[in-house]
Design an enzyme around this catalytic site. Structure first.
Site, PDB file in Angstrom:
ATOM      1  N   ARG A 101      25.172  -5.754  15.984  1.00 56.53           N
ATOM      2  CA  ARG A 101      23.862  -5.302  16.425  1.00 56.53           C
ATOM      3  C   ARG A 101      23.011  -4.799  15.254  1.00 56.53           C
ATOM      4  NH1 ARG A 101      22.177  -7.874  19.553  1.00 56.53           N
ATOM      5  NH2 ARG A 101      20.338  -7.942  18.256  1.00 56.53           N
ATOM      6  N   LYS A 134       1.311  -2.882   4.150  1.00 56.97           N
ATOM      7  CA  LYS A 134       1.404  -1.449   4.414  1.00 56.97           C
ATOM      8  C   LYS A 134       2.727  -1.285   5.149  1.00 56.97           C
ATOM      9  CE  LYS A 134      -3.594  -0.758   4.919  1.00 56.97           C
ATOM     10  NZ  LYS A 134      -4.674  -0.285   5.825  1.00 56.97           N
ATOM     11  N   LYS A 166      -7.960   8.554  -1.502  1.00 55.10           N
ATOM     12  CA  LYS A 166      -8.479   8.328  -0.149  1.00 55.10           C
ATOM     13  C   LYS A 166      -9.513   9.401   0.201  1.00 55.10           C
ATOM     14  CE  LYS A 166      -5.443   6.660   2.798  1.00 55.10           C
ATOM     15  NZ  LYS A 166      -5.791   5.203   2.796  1.00 55.10           N
ATOM     16  N   GLU A 196     -10.727   4.550  -2.202  1.00 55.98           N
ATOM     17  CA  GLU A 196     -11.136   4.073  -0.880  1.00 55.98           C
ATOM     18  C   GLU A 196     -12.560   4.554  -0.599  1.00 55.98           C
ATOM     19  OE1 GLU A 196      -8.425   4.480   2.758  1.00 55.98           O
ATOM     20  OE2 GLU A 196      -9.910   6.085   3.041  1.00 55.98           O
ATOM     21  N   ASP A 217     -13.084   0.193   3.106  1.00 54.76           N
ATOM     22  CA  ASP A 217     -12.299   0.586   4.273  1.00 54.76           C
ATOM     23  C   ASP A 217     -13.141   0.585   5.539  1.00 54.76           C
ATOM     24  OD1 ASP A 217      -9.913   1.620   5.545  1.00 54.76           O
ATOM     25  OD2 ASP A 217     -10.974   3.525   5.678  1.00 54.76           O
TER      26      ASP A 217
END
Length: 282
Positions: A101, A134, A166, A196, A217
């Site tokens: 599994r 990502k 960011k 960004e 973005d």
């Protein structure tokens, strides 16, 4: 992310997965197989796709028993077909049952990512645009490898690997220009500075401040087109924000250097793969 790098870092994560699956014993296997017996089982592809993660699949079994033998008839990155026999696993039947599994979960997920990635890279064929990934926590080494197997490219590996400023970094610094200035002062000159941006004013400020890569973005198509005109080759360009196989074709005409997509990992369906025809060999 190459195979050697992945496997070097994969063992602790694979062991954690096995420990999660077998906390004390595999009660189902021990119920029907009270002692060691040699056997083999076939690895069968149940749908068309791109295979990825064979070495991880193998490592699951060899961590349980180093004497397990696996023979593959294909390699990562290969296009495989429904019904194709991709390999044979030989060893203690108890190990084959207990590892099944976990091994298949890795292989199915990685192959699903590779297959989905490949379907998008085909849409970008003929353009200069590279498709970037990502990733999700504790899975990035497997996901990044799978993306490359499918024909995509890797974004930075983690926070230590590259500079990506960011919105909250910009807020902490005070402005786009100040964030870039501080990053250039702090980081070695060999490090690229990516930032960004969310609107055209930020685009102009980032380009004027000397950003190496400007990520557009969640901007509209028209604004991204204007942003590329403003940047005018002064920085590499990346677009990001809800990019999927269904809408990526609309971005090709922009001519950006990179498109990053979280869908490669969070929306890729697993590829159906099974271990079948288990039988004793002694």
């Amino acid at each position: 992310m190459n195979e050697i790098t992945m496997l070097t870092n994969a063992d602790p994560l694979i062991r954690m997965a096995l420990d999660e699956d077998i906390t004390s014993e595999d009660i189902s296997t021990n119920a029907v197989m009270r002692e060691a017996k040699q056997g083999e089982v076939d690895l069968i592809c149940k749908e068309d796709g791109i295979i990825a993660g064979l070495s991880v699949f193998k490592r699951v079994f060899t961590l349980l028993d180093a004497d397990t033998e696996i023979t593959f008839f294909c390699q990562d990155g290969d296009e495989v077909k429904q019904g194709q026999k991709m390999g044979v696993v030989r060893g203690d039947i108890r190990v084959l049952l207990s590892g099944e599994r976990t091994a298949l979960n890795y292989l199915q997920r990685m192959s699903g990512i590779a297959t989905y990635t490949n379907s998008i890279t085909k849409l970008l064929a003929g353009s200069k645009t590279k498709l970037l990934d990502k990733t999700t926590p504790n899975n990035r080494i497997f996901e990044k490898y799978a993306v490359k197997a499918g024909g995509g490219y890797n974004h930075r590996y983690n926070l230590s690997d590259g500079v990506l400023l960011k919105d909250n970094h910009i807020g902490a610094a005070g402005s786009v220009a100040k964030a870039i200035e501080m990053a250039k002062e702090y980081c070695p000159f060999v490090r690229k500075i990516e930032i960004e941006v969310e609107n055209l004013d930020m685009v102009k400020e980032a380009a004027d401040a000397g950003a190496d890569i400007i990520m557009l973005d969640n901007m509209s198509h028209d604004d991204m087109k204007e942003a590329i005109r403003i940047i005018d080759g002064r920085a590499e360009t990346e677009c990001s924000g809800n990019v999927t196989r269904e809408n990526i074709a609309k971005l090709i005409d922009l001519g950006v250097d990179y498109i990053s997509s979280g869908a490669l990992t969070h929306s890729a369906p697993i590829m159906d793969i099974s271990l079948k025809n288990l039988h004793a060999t002694e």
